[in-house]
Write a protein that holds these residues in place. Sequence first.
Motif, PDB file in Angstrom:
ATOM      1  N   ARG A   8       0.811  -1.219   0.000  1.00 29.11           N
ATOM      2  CA  ARG A   8       0.000   0.000   0.000  1.00 29.11           C
ATOM      3  C   ARG A   8       0.845   1.271   0.000  1.00 29.11           C
ATOM      4  NH1 ARG A   8      -5.744  -1.007   2.802  1.00 29.11           N
ATOM      5  NH2 ARG A   8      -6.013  -3.129   2.046  1.00 29.11           N
ATOM      6  N   VAL A   9       1.994   1.235   0.643  1.00 30.46           N
ATOM      7  CA  VAL A   9       2.881   2.401   0.614  1.00 30.46           C
ATOM      8  C   VAL A   9       3.337   2.667  -0.821  1.00 30.46           C
ATOM      9  CG1 VAL A   9       5.149   3.270   1.331  1.00 30.46           C
ATOM     10  CG2 VAL A   9       3.600   2.295   3.021  1.00 30.46           C
ATOM     11  N   ASP A  10       3.591   1.619  -1.591  1.00 34.44           N
ATOM     12  CA  ASP A  10       3.971   1.807  -2.994  1.00 34.44           C
ATOM     13  C   ASP A  10       2.833   2.431  -3.795  1.00 34.44           C
ATOM     14  OD1 ASP A  10       6.507   0.763  -2.512  1.00 34.44           O
ATOM     15  OD2 ASP A  10       5.918  -1.275  -3.115  1.00 34.44           O
ATOM     16  N   LEU A  11       1.612   2.000  -3.520  1.00 33.67           N
ATOM     17  CA  LEU A  11       0.457   2.600  -4.196  1.00 33.67           C
ATOM     18  C   LEU A  11       0.321   4.072  -3.815  1.00 33.67           C
ATOM     19  CD1 LEU A  11      -2.173  -0.269  -3.758  1.00 33.67           C
ATOM     20  CD2 LEU A  11      -0.770   0.243  -5.775  1.00 33.67           C
ATOM     21  N   ALA A  12       0.546   4.380  -2.555  1.00 32.00           N
ATOM     22  CA  ALA A  12       0.481   5.767  -2.086  1.00 32.00           C
ATOM     23  C   ALA A  12       1.559   6.616  -2.758  1.00 32.00           C
ATOM     24  CB  ALA A  12       0.621   5.827  -0.564  1.00 32.00           C
ATOM     25  N   LYS A  13       2.750   6.063  -2.879  1.00 34.23           N
ATOM     26  CA  LYS A  13       3.838   6.791  -3.536  1.00 34.23           C
ATOM     27  C   LYS A  13       3.477   7.085  -4.995  1.00 34.23           C
ATOM     28  CE  LYS A  13       7.893   4.834  -2.769  1.00 34.23           C
ATOM     29  NZ  LYS A  13       8.932   3.855  -2.371  1.00 34.23           N
ATOM     30  N   GLU A  14       2.859   6.131  -5.667  1.00 36.10           N
ATOM     31  CA  GLU A  14       2.440   6.349  -7.058  1.00 36.10           C
ATOM     32  C   GLU A  14       1.364   7.436  -7.135  1.00 36.10           C
ATOM     33  OE1 GLU A  14       0.202   3.948 -10.635  1.00 36.10           O
ATOM     34  OE2 GLU A  14       1.554   2.802  -9.345  1.00 36.10           O
ATOM     35  N   GLN A  15       0.403   7.390  -6.219  1.00 36.84           N
ATOM     36  CA  GLN A  15      -0.635   8.423  -6.199  1.00 36.84           C
ATOM     37  C   GLN A  15      -0.036   9.803  -5.947  1.00 36.84           C
ATOM     38  OE1 GLN A  15      -3.031   6.389  -3.196  1.00 36.84           O
ATOM     39  NE2 GLN A  15      -4.723   6.327  -4.656  1.00 36.84           N
ATOM     40  N   LEU A  16       0.917   9.874  -5.046  1.00 35.07           N
ATOM     41  CA  LEU A  16       1.566  11.140  -4.737  1.00 35.07           C
ATOM     42  C   LEU A  16       2.358  11.652  -5.939  1.00 35.07           C
ATOM     43  CD1 LEU A  16       2.264  13.435  -2.850  1.00 35.07           C
ATOM     44  CD2 LEU A  16       3.973  11.949  -1.763  1.00 35.07           C
ATOM     45  N   VAL A  18       1.730  11.144  -9.116  1.00 37.27           N
ATOM     46  CA  VAL A  18       0.781  11.655 -10.105  1.00 37.27           C
ATOM     47  C   VAL A  18       0.212  12.995  -9.639  1.00 37.27           C
ATOM     48  CG1 VAL A  18      -1.405  11.226 -11.316  1.00 37.27           C
ATOM     49  CG2 VAL A  18       0.249   9.364 -11.013  1.00 37.27           C
ATOM     50  N   ALA A  19      -0.078  13.112  -8.350  1.00 41.83           N
ATOM     51  CA  ALA A  19      -0.576  14.384  -7.795  1.00 41.83           C
ATOM     52  C   ALA A  19       0.457  15.491  -7.998  1.00 41.83           C
ATOM     53  CB  ALA A  19      -0.894  14.218  -6.311  1.00 41.83           C
ATOM     54  N   LEU A  33      -5.518  17.030  -5.575  1.00 41.96           N
ATOM     55  CA  LEU A  33      -5.994  17.035  -4.188  1.00 41.96           C
ATOM     56  C   LEU A  33      -6.418  15.647  -3.739  1.00 41.96           C
ATOM     57  CD1 LEU A  33      -7.077  18.338  -1.547  1.00 41.96           C
ATOM     58  CD2 LEU A  33      -9.173  18.864  -2.827  1.00 41.96           C
ATOM     59  N   THR A  34      -7.248  14.974  -4.521  1.00 40.17           N
ATOM     60  CA  THR A  34      -7.755  13.673  -4.075  1.00 40.17           C
ATOM     61  C   THR A  34      -6.669  12.599  -4.092  1.00 40.17           C
ATOM     62  OG1 THR A  34      -8.660  13.207  -6.281  1.00 40.17           O
ATOM     63  CG2 THR A  34     -10.158  14.185  -4.649  1.00 40.17           C
ATOM     64  N   LEU A  35      -5.782  12.645  -5.088  1.00 39.48           N
ATOM     65  CA  LEU A  35      -4.682  11.671  -5.112  1.00 39.48           C
ATOM     66  C   LEU A  35      -3.707  11.900  -3.964  1.00 39.48           C
ATOM     67  CD1 LEU A  35      -4.045  11.526  -8.944  1.00 39.48           C
ATOM     68  CD2 LEU A  35      -4.753   9.605  -7.497  1.00 39.48           C
TER      69      LEU A  35
END
Length: 150
Positions: A8-16, A18-19, A33-35
């Motif tokens: 999940r941390v990797d998914l969060a890093k990817e979202q960040l 892109v944001a 904002l949402t990402l």
Amino acid sequence: MPEQTYQRVDLAKEQLEVALEMFLKRGSFVSALTLAGAAEEILGETLIQRGEKTTLQHECSLIKPVEDLFRKKPYSWSEFTEKKNRVRNAAKHIKNASEATVTADIEDEALWMIVRACDNHARLGLEPTPLMQEFEEWFYKNVVGLEYEV
């Protein structure tokens, strides 16, 4: 495509990431904002699971004593987080017709959500990415008003 298992941390890093890209390219601030909000939440929960403070908890610990001085009742954690996440939540949820609109500076909300997510990322001891470094330079120049020096 078969299912895979993700950290999940990797998914969060990817979202960040892109944001950050959307924000720096002046693209969709609501998407940024949402990402960033999703990343901030996952990274923050990871910190909590480690027994460490999140950026939001740290900020609340600084603000709460001052707020308590000026209020009749103590400033609660839920009041604080509701205020800090109001626009992010409005961009993700709607409960009834009275919530059909939201008044906010979406660009500013995206900016500060990215700051929170990047700080949680750093609190986890993760290496900053080139986009995070670019954002930090942009932040110092455009928000703080200083030239950034490495």
